[in-house]
Design a protein around this motif. Structure first.
Motif, short mmCIF file in Angstrom:
data_model
loop_
_atom_site.label_atom_id
_atom_site.label_comp_id
_atom_site.label_asym_id
_atom_site.label_seq_id
_atom_site.Cartn_x
_atom_site.Cartn_y
_atom_site.Cartn_z
N PHE A 184 109.48 -0.44 119.42
CA PHE A 184 109.42 0.37 120.63
C PHE A 184 110.70 1.15 120.94
O PHE A 184 110.67 2.06 121.77
CB PHE A 184 109.07 -0.52 121.84
CG PHE A 184 107.70 -1.13 121.75
CD1 PHE A 184 106.56 -0.34 121.85
CD2 PHE A 184 107.55 -2.49 121.53
CE1 PHE A 184 105.30 -0.91 121.76
CE2 PHE A 184 106.28 -3.06 121.44
CZ PHE A 184 105.15 -2.27 121.55
N ILE A 185 111.80 0.81 120.30
CA ILE A 185 113.05 1.51 120.59
C ILE A 185 113.64 2.14 119.33
O ILE A 185 113.89 3.35 119.29
CB ILE A 185 114.08 0.55 121.24
CG1 ILE A 185 113.57 0.10 122.61
CG2 ILE A 185 115.45 1.23 121.37
CD1 ILE A 185 114.49 -0.85 123.32
N ILE A 186 113.85 1.35 118.30
CA ILE A 186 114.54 1.84 117.11
C ILE A 186 113.71 2.89 116.38
O ILE A 186 114.20 3.98 116.06
CB ILE A 186 114.89 0.68 116.16
CG1 ILE A 186 115.83 -0.31 116.87
CG2 ILE A 186 115.53 1.21 114.89
CD1 ILE A 186 117.11 0.29 117.34
N LEU A 187 112.44 2.57 116.10
CA LEU A 187 111.61 3.50 115.34
C LEU A 187 111.41 4.83 116.07
O LEU A 187 111.60 5.90 115.47
CB LEU A 187 110.27 2.86 114.99
CG LEU A 187 109.33 3.71 114.12
CD1 LEU A 187 110.01 4.07 112.80
CD2 LEU A 187 108.02 2.98 113.87
N PRO A 188 111.04 4.84 117.37
CA PRO A 188 110.93 6.13 118.05
C PRO A 188 112.24 6.92 118.08
O PRO A 188 112.23 8.15 117.93
CB PRO A 188 110.50 5.74 119.48
CG PRO A 188 109.83 4.42 119.32
CD PRO A 188 110.57 3.73 118.23
N ALA A 189 113.37 6.22 118.24
CA ALA A 189 114.66 6.91 118.26
C ALA A 189 115.02 7.49 116.89
O ALA A 189 115.68 8.53 116.80
CB ALA A 189 115.75 5.95 118.72
N ALA A 190 114.58 6.81 115.82
CA ALA A 190 114.92 7.26 114.47
C ALA A 190 113.96 8.30 113.92
O ALA A 190 114.26 8.93 112.89
CB ALA A 190 114.96 6.05 113.53
N LEU A 191 112.81 8.50 114.55
CA LEU A 191 111.79 9.39 114.00
C LEU A 191 112.28 10.82 113.73
O LEU A 191 111.95 11.40 112.68
CB LEU A 191 110.56 9.42 114.91
CG LEU A 191 109.56 8.29 114.72
CD1 LEU A 191 108.43 8.39 115.73
CD2 LEU A 191 109.00 8.30 113.30
N PRO A 192 113.06 11.45 114.62
CA PRO A 192 113.53 12.80 114.29
C PRO A 192 114.35 12.85 112.99
O PRO A 192 114.17 13.76 112.17
CB PRO A 192 114.40 13.17 115.51
CG PRO A 192 113.82 12.38 116.63
CD PRO A 192 113.40 11.08 116.01
N SER A 193 115.23 11.87 112.79
CA SER A 193 116.00 11.82 111.55
C SER A 193 115.11 11.51 110.36
O SER A 193 115.30 12.07 109.26
CB SER A 193 117.11 10.77 111.66
OG SER A 193 118.09 11.15 112.58
N ILE A 194 114.14 10.63 110.54
CA ILE A 194 113.22 10.30 109.45
C ILE A 194 112.45 11.53 109.01
O ILE A 194 112.31 11.80 107.80
CB ILE A 194 112.27 9.17 109.88
CG1 ILE A 194 113.03 7.86 110.05
CG2 ILE A 194 111.15 8.99 108.85
CD1 ILE A 194 112.20 6.72 110.63
N PHE A 195 111.94 12.29 109.97
CA PHE A 195 111.19 13.49 109.61
C PHE A 195 112.08 14.54 108.96
O PHE A 195 111.63 15.30 108.10
CB PHE A 195 110.48 14.06 110.84
CG PHE A 195 109.12 13.49 111.06
CD1 PHE A 195 108.07 13.85 110.23
CD2 PHE A 195 108.87 12.59 112.07
CE1 PHE A 195 106.80 13.32 110.42
CE2 PHE A 195 107.61 12.05 112.27
CZ PHE A 195 106.57 12.42 111.43
#
Length: 275
Positions: A184-195
């Motif tokens: 709920f915190i790490i994955l949503p925050a990292a999504l822009p960098s992941i994409f």
């Protein structure tokens, strides 16, 4: 009504700007090729490339000879290798990147080895890939994986480490588990960098697929390009290059659309900030 006309005018200007440079380059290429400065056999005009490409697609007049009507088969072969290697790289790169970015002991155990492997050019793995997997799809998929894995991995690690620590502390104080923090915190925050890593990786995937098809595979757009070079069919070579560029562009466009759909909350925040 006025707003509709304004939007139409803006879309027309955007379309003009988008296609202006390609059209100018094609016109210049056509004129230069027909000028005779370079023999037409070495630099075919766009009109000639289009005729060859049309035959490669639809078997119109036999201009592409043995490749007549086989474009869909070649494109599908290359696309299958790209998607296979890319999917493996995306899954493993995201999972490992989250683990390295979140758990210090994983970073200490794994990152030194990965940083030693990362500078090695993927093409240097071609001899080993052929020895390990033979002449077939597997070496191409392996090379695509290598080319796509590290951009995804490094961007995922960056995204995880850049997550707001205040949010993490607040959620931990409220009793969130490690899994809940990641979800709920790490994955949503990292999504822009992941994409961002995924978009970089799709371009690398196409480049490595073509490279592998030139050496280790006997089908696909890269093989057609290399085979045409041996027979001095530079019109077919250029048609293959344009095909690869077009498919790469469409792949990136699809990834961009997916990113826009998944990260829709970013657009809402940006629009709210402009009000």
């Amino acid at each position: 009504m006025a707003l509709t006309f304004a939007k139409s005018g803006a879309q027309a200007r955007a379309g003009f700007i988008r296609f202006f440079v390609p059209v100018v380059l094609i016109v210049f290429w056509e004129v230069f090729s027909r000028s005779g400065i370079i023999p037409a056999s070495l630099l075919p005009a766009p009109s000639r490339v289009i005729v060859t490409w049309a035959d490669w697609l639809f078997a119109t007049d036999g201009a592409s000879q043995s490749y007549s009507g086989r474009w869909l088969f070649d494109a599908a072969a290359s696309l299958t290798r790209v998607l296979s290697g890319y999917a493996i790289a995306a899954l493993s790169g995201i999972l490992l990147g989250i683990a390295i970015g979140w758990w210090r002991w994983v970073e200490q155990a794994v990152e030194p080895t990965l940083q030693m492997l990362r500078p090695i050019p993927p093409v240097s793995w071609i001899p080993l890939a052929i020895i390990w997997f033979g002449i077939a799809n597997k070496p191409a998929i392996f090379l695509v994986f290598l080319g796509a894995f590290f951009p995804i991995l490094m961007n995922t690690i960056h995204g995880v480490k850049a997550a707001d620590r205040n949010l993490i502390r607040a959620a931990a104080m409220m009793g969130s588990t490690q899994l809940q923090l990641l979800r709920f915190i790490i994955l949503p925050a990292a999504l822009p960098s992941i994409f961002a890593g995924l978009r970089i990786a799709i371009g690398s995937a196409w480049m490595l697929t073509v490279t592998a098809e030139m050496v280790a595979v006997k089908s696909g757009l890269g093989y057609a390009l290399w085979d045409s070079y041996y027979f001095l069919r530079y019109d077919l070579v250029i048609a293959a290059m344009v095909s690869i560029g077009l498919l790469g562009y469409l792949s990136d466009l699809g990834m961009k659309r997916l990113m826009g759909a998944v990260l829709h909350w970013q657009h809402r925040g940006a629009n709210a900030g402009h009000r």
